[in-house]
Design a protein around this motif. Structure first.
Motif, PDB file in Angstrom:
ATOM      1  N   LYS A   1       0.736   6.501   7.457  1.00  0.00           N
ATOM      2  CA  LYS A   1       1.857   7.457   7.499  1.00  0.00           C
ATOM      3  C   LYS A   1       3.191   6.730   7.425  1.00  0.00           C
ATOM      4  CE  LYS A   1       2.043  10.915  10.268  1.00  0.00           C
ATOM      5  NZ  LYS A   1       2.024  11.732  11.498  1.00  0.00           N
ATOM      6  N   ALA A   2       3.316   5.615   8.120  1.00  0.00           N
ATOM      7  CA  ALA A   2       4.565   4.854   8.111  1.00  0.00           C
ATOM      8  C   ALA A   2       4.823   4.241   6.735  1.00  0.00           C
ATOM      9  CB  ALA A   2       4.539   3.774   9.185  1.00  0.00           C
ATOM     10  N   ILE A   3       3.791   3.769   6.077  1.00  0.00           N
ATOM     11  CA  ILE A   3       3.950   3.207   4.728  1.00  0.00           C
ATOM     12  C   ILE A   3       4.475   4.290   3.792  1.00  0.00           C
ATOM     13  CG2 ILE A   3       2.713   2.307   2.715  1.00  0.00           C
ATOM     14  CD1 ILE A   3       0.853   0.847   4.753  1.00  0.00           C
ATOM     15  N   LYS A   4       3.902   5.475   3.853  1.00  0.00           N
ATOM     16  CA  LYS A   4       4.344   6.563   2.986  1.00  0.00           C
ATOM     17  C   LYS A   4       5.747   7.018   3.348  1.00  0.00           C
ATOM     18  CE  LYS A   4      -0.177   8.150   1.586  1.00  0.00           C
ATOM     19  NZ  LYS A   4      -1.098   9.269   1.497  1.00  0.00           N
ATOM     20  N   ARG A   5       6.084   7.041   4.620  1.00  0.00           N
ATOM     21  CA  ARG A   5       7.446   7.416   5.031  1.00  0.00           C
ATOM     22  C   ARG A   5       8.447   6.379   4.542  1.00  0.00           C
ATOM     23  NH1 ARG A   5      10.409  10.068   9.824  1.00  0.00           N
ATOM     24  NH2 ARG A   5       8.459  11.155  10.148  1.00  0.00           N
ATOM     25  N   ALA A   6       8.122   5.110   4.701  1.00  0.00           N
ATOM     26  CA  ALA A   6       9.019   4.036   4.242  1.00  0.00           C
ATOM     27  C   ALA A   6       9.221   4.139   2.728  1.00  0.00           C
ATOM     28  CB  ALA A   6       8.471   2.674   4.626  1.00  0.00           C
ATOM     29  N   ALA A   7       8.162   4.380   1.993  1.00  0.00           N
ATOM     30  CA  ALA A   7       8.266   4.509   0.533  1.00  0.00           C
ATOM     31  C   ALA A   7       9.195   5.668   0.165  1.00  0.00           C
ATOM     32  CB  ALA A   7       6.886   4.714  -0.085  1.00  0.00           C
ATOM     33  N   LYS A   8       9.022   6.784   0.847  1.00  0.00           N
ATOM     34  CA  LYS A   8       9.873   7.950   0.589  1.00  0.00           C
ATOM     35  C   LYS A   8      11.328   7.641   0.938  1.00  0.00           C
ATOM     36  CE  LYS A   8      10.434  12.777   1.934  1.00  0.00           C
ATOM     37  NZ  LYS A   8       9.976  13.832   2.836  1.00  0.00           N
ATOM     38  N   ASN A   9      11.558   7.026   2.078  1.00  0.00           N
ATOM     39  CA  ASN A   9      12.922   6.694   2.491  1.00  0.00           C
ATOM     40  C   ASN A   9      13.566   5.694   1.539  1.00  0.00           C
ATOM     41  OD1 ASN A   9      12.567   8.420   4.645  1.00  0.00           O
ATOM     42  ND2 ASN A   9      12.296   6.800   6.152  1.00  0.00           N
TER      43      ASN A   9
ATOM     44  N   LEU B   1      17.953  -1.783  10.480  1.00  0.00           N
ATOM     45  CA  LEU B   1      16.536  -2.070  10.281  1.00  0.00           C
ATOM     46  C   LEU B   1      16.146  -1.922   8.813  1.00  0.00           C
ATOM     47  CD1 LEU B   1      14.874  -0.213  13.295  1.00  0.00           C
ATOM     48  CD2 LEU B   1      15.333  -2.657  13.060  1.00  0.00           C
ATOM     49  N   HIS B   2      15.175  -2.704   8.399  1.00  0.00           N
ATOM     50  CA  HIS B   2      14.555  -2.518   7.089  1.00  0.00           C
ATOM     51  C   HIS B   2      13.882  -1.142   7.128  1.00  0.00           C
ATOM     52  CE1 HIS B   2      11.572  -2.978   3.899  1.00  0.00           C
ATOM     53  NE2 HIS B   2      12.351  -3.948   3.420  1.00  0.00           N
ATOM     54  N   PRO B   3      13.818  -0.421   6.009  1.00  0.00           N
ATOM     55  CA  PRO B   3      13.175   0.903   6.012  1.00  0.00           C
ATOM     56  C   PRO B   3      11.754   0.904   6.548  1.00  0.00           C
ATOM     57  CG  PRO B   3      14.368   0.569   3.962  1.00  0.00           C
ATOM     58  CD  PRO B   3      14.426  -0.736   4.711  1.00  0.00           C
ATOM     59  N   VAL B   4      11.024  -0.182   6.362  1.00  0.00           N
ATOM     60  CA  VAL B   4       9.655  -0.245   6.897  1.00  0.00           C
ATOM     61  C   VAL B   4       9.702  -0.319   8.423  1.00  0.00           C
ATOM     62  CG1 VAL B   4       7.504  -1.568   6.965  1.00  0.00           C
ATOM     63  CG2 VAL B   4       8.714  -1.262   4.792  1.00  0.00           C
ATOM     64  N   GLN B   5      10.614  -1.110   8.963  1.00  0.00           N
ATOM     65  CA  GLN B   5      10.750  -1.178  10.426  1.00  0.00           C
ATOM     66  C   GLN B   5      11.111   0.189  10.989  1.00  0.00           C
ATOM     67  OE1 GLN B   5      13.646  -4.421  10.152  1.00  0.00           O
ATOM     68  NE2 GLN B   5      12.331  -5.644  11.508  1.00  0.00           N
ATOM     69  N   ALA B   6      12.042   0.875  10.335  1.00  0.00           N
ATOM     70  CA  ALA B   6      12.458   2.202  10.803  1.00  0.00           C
ATOM     71  C   ALA B   6      11.286   3.183  10.749  1.00  0.00           C
ATOM     72  CB  ALA B   6      13.632   2.709   9.966  1.00  0.00           C
TER      73      ALA B   6
ATOM     74  N   THR C   1       3.744  -4.819   4.367  1.00  0.00           N
ATOM     75  CA  THR C   1       4.165  -3.547   3.778  1.00  0.00           C
ATOM     76  C   THR C   1       5.484  -3.677   3.033  1.00  0.00           C
ATOM     77  OG1 THR C   1       2.959  -2.275   5.439  1.00  0.00           O
ATOM     78  CG2 THR C   1       4.768  -1.149   4.310  1.00  0.00           C
ATOM     79  N   ALA C   2       6.440  -4.402   3.585  1.00  0.00           N
ATOM     80  CA  ALA C   2       7.735  -4.569   2.913  1.00  0.00           C
ATOM     81  C   ALA C   2       7.552  -5.205   1.541  1.00  0.00           C
ATOM     82  CB  ALA C   2       8.681  -5.392   3.782  1.00  0.00           C
TER      83      ALA C   2
ATOM     84  N   THR D   1       1.610 -12.899   8.781  1.00  0.00           N
ATOM     85  CA  THR D   1       2.229 -12.661   7.481  1.00  0.00           C
ATOM     86  C   THR D   1       3.740 -12.821   7.525  1.00  0.00           C
ATOM     87  OG1 THR D   1       0.445 -11.143   6.888  1.00  0.00           O
ATOM     88  CG2 THR D   1       2.465 -11.001   5.582  1.00  0.00           C
ATOM     89  N   VAL D   2       4.253 -13.588   6.568  1.00  0.00           N
ATOM     90  CA  VAL D   2       5.688 -13.770   6.340  1.00  0.00           C
ATOM     91  C   VAL D   2       5.913 -13.647   4.834  1.00  0.00           C
ATOM     92  CG1 VAL D   2       5.988 -15.299   8.339  1.00  0.00           C
ATOM     93  CG2 VAL D   2       5.547 -16.300   6.086  1.00  0.00           C
ATOM     94  N   HIS D   3       7.168 -13.667   4.419  1.00  0.00           N
ATOM     95  CA  HIS D   3       7.478 -13.692   2.990  1.00  0.00           C
ATOM     96  C   HIS D   3       7.882 -15.106   2.600  1.00  0.00           C
ATOM     97  CE1 HIS D   3       8.776  -9.170   3.090  1.00  0.00           C
ATOM     98  NE2 HIS D   3       7.485  -9.352   3.345  1.00  0.00           N
ATOM     99  N   ILE D   4       7.318 -15.583   1.525  1.00  0.00           N
ATOM    100  CA  ILE D   4       7.755 -16.834   0.907  1.00  0.00           C
ATOM    101  C   ILE D   4       8.190 -16.465  -0.502  1.00  0.00           C
ATOM    102  CG2 ILE D   4       7.139 -19.152   0.138  1.00  0.00           C
ATOM    103  CD1 ILE D   4       5.151 -19.299   2.433  1.00  0.00           C
ATOM    104  N   ASP D   5       9.475 -16.684  -0.758  1.00  0.00           N
ATOM    105  CA  ASP D   5      10.075 -16.307  -2.041  1.00  0.00           C
ATOM    106  C   ASP D   5       9.751 -14.851  -2.392  1.00  0.00           C
ATOM    107  OD1 ASP D   5      11.180 -18.874  -2.305  1.00  0.00           O
ATOM    108  OD2 ASP D   5       9.360 -19.626  -3.259  1.00  0.00           O
ATOM    109  N   GLY D   6       9.770 -13.985  -1.374  1.00  0.00           N
ATOM    110  CA  GLY D   6       9.581 -12.555  -1.562  1.00  0.00           C
ATOM    111  C   GLY D   6       8.156 -12.062  -1.546  1.00  0.00           C
ATOM    112  N   ASP D   7       7.203 -12.971  -1.544  1.00  0.00           N
ATOM    113  CA  ASP D   7       5.793 -12.573  -1.540  1.00  0.00           C
ATOM    114  C   ASP D   7       5.216 -12.670  -0.136  1.00  0.00           C
ATOM    115  OD1 ASP D   7       5.722 -12.235  -4.345  1.00  0.00           O
ATOM    116  OD2 ASP D   7       5.321 -14.371  -4.630  1.00  0.00           O
ATOM    117  N   ALA D   8       4.372 -11.708   0.226  1.00  0.00           N
ATOM    118  CA  ALA D   8       3.709 -11.733   1.523  1.00  0.00           C
ATOM    119  C   ALA D   8       2.611 -12.795   1.497  1.00  0.00           C
ATOM    120  CB  ALA D   8       3.107 -10.374   1.844  1.00  0.00           C
TER     121      ALA D   8
END
Length: 154
Positions: A142-150, A83-88, A109-110, A48-55
């Motif tokens: 858990k990481a997805i929810k943490r990233a969303a909160k951050n 780092l991007h919040p998802v990476q963190a 996720t990003a 998975t990569v982003h092309i024009d912002g889409d995964a």
């Protein structure tokens, strides 16, 4: 025919087999090894990569379709040393076990959190379809929810 696009902000020109999947260009020609080969049929999400912002699953994207596209790989997700919040969140939740699928998981996720900034478990189940052979889904959630909160508090 020459195809022009950007990868992680750098303009690229491609003059080769237009049917070659983006995945192989990234790994073999651009030298970006973070995007992984998993299944080769767009099912697992390791690529998975982003092309024009889409995964998107890069193993299923032919080079011919990329004219003018802006591609972001895991190597380009961070903002310099920040780092991007998802990476963190992935680090904070100690998500990876083997780590093979994690770049694809992070990229998916990003993009997902841009459209679903406060996801429920059902949203995550529907929106994140990448596979993890090690089964770290609990920590991924858990990481997805943490990233969303951050991201919401930033």
């Amino acid at each position: 025919m020459t195809i022009s696009f950007s990868i992680n902000g750098a303009v690229q020109n491609f003059d080769g087999d237009e049917d070659m999947p983006l995945l192989w260009h990234l790994r073999e020609e651009a030298g970006l090894k973070g995007t992984k080969f998993g299944c080769g049929i767009g099912q697992c999400g390791a690529c998975t990569v982003h092309i024009d912002g889409d995964a998107v699953r890069s193993c299923s994207v032919p080079m011919a379709s990329l004219s003018g596209a802006s591609i972001t790989t895991i190597e380009g997700l961070a903002d310099g040393d920040t780092l991007h919040p998802v990476q963190a969140a992935w680090i904070e939740e100690d998500v990876p076990q083997c780590g093979y699928c994690q770049a694809g998981q992070i990229m998916a996720t990003a993009a997902f959190l841009k459209d679903t900034p406060n996801p429920t478990d059902d949203d995550i189940n529907a929106g994140i379809t990448n596979l993890c052979r090690c089964g770290t889904y609990y920590r991924i959630r858990k990481a997805i929810k943490r990233a969303a909160k951050n991201m919401a508090s930033a």
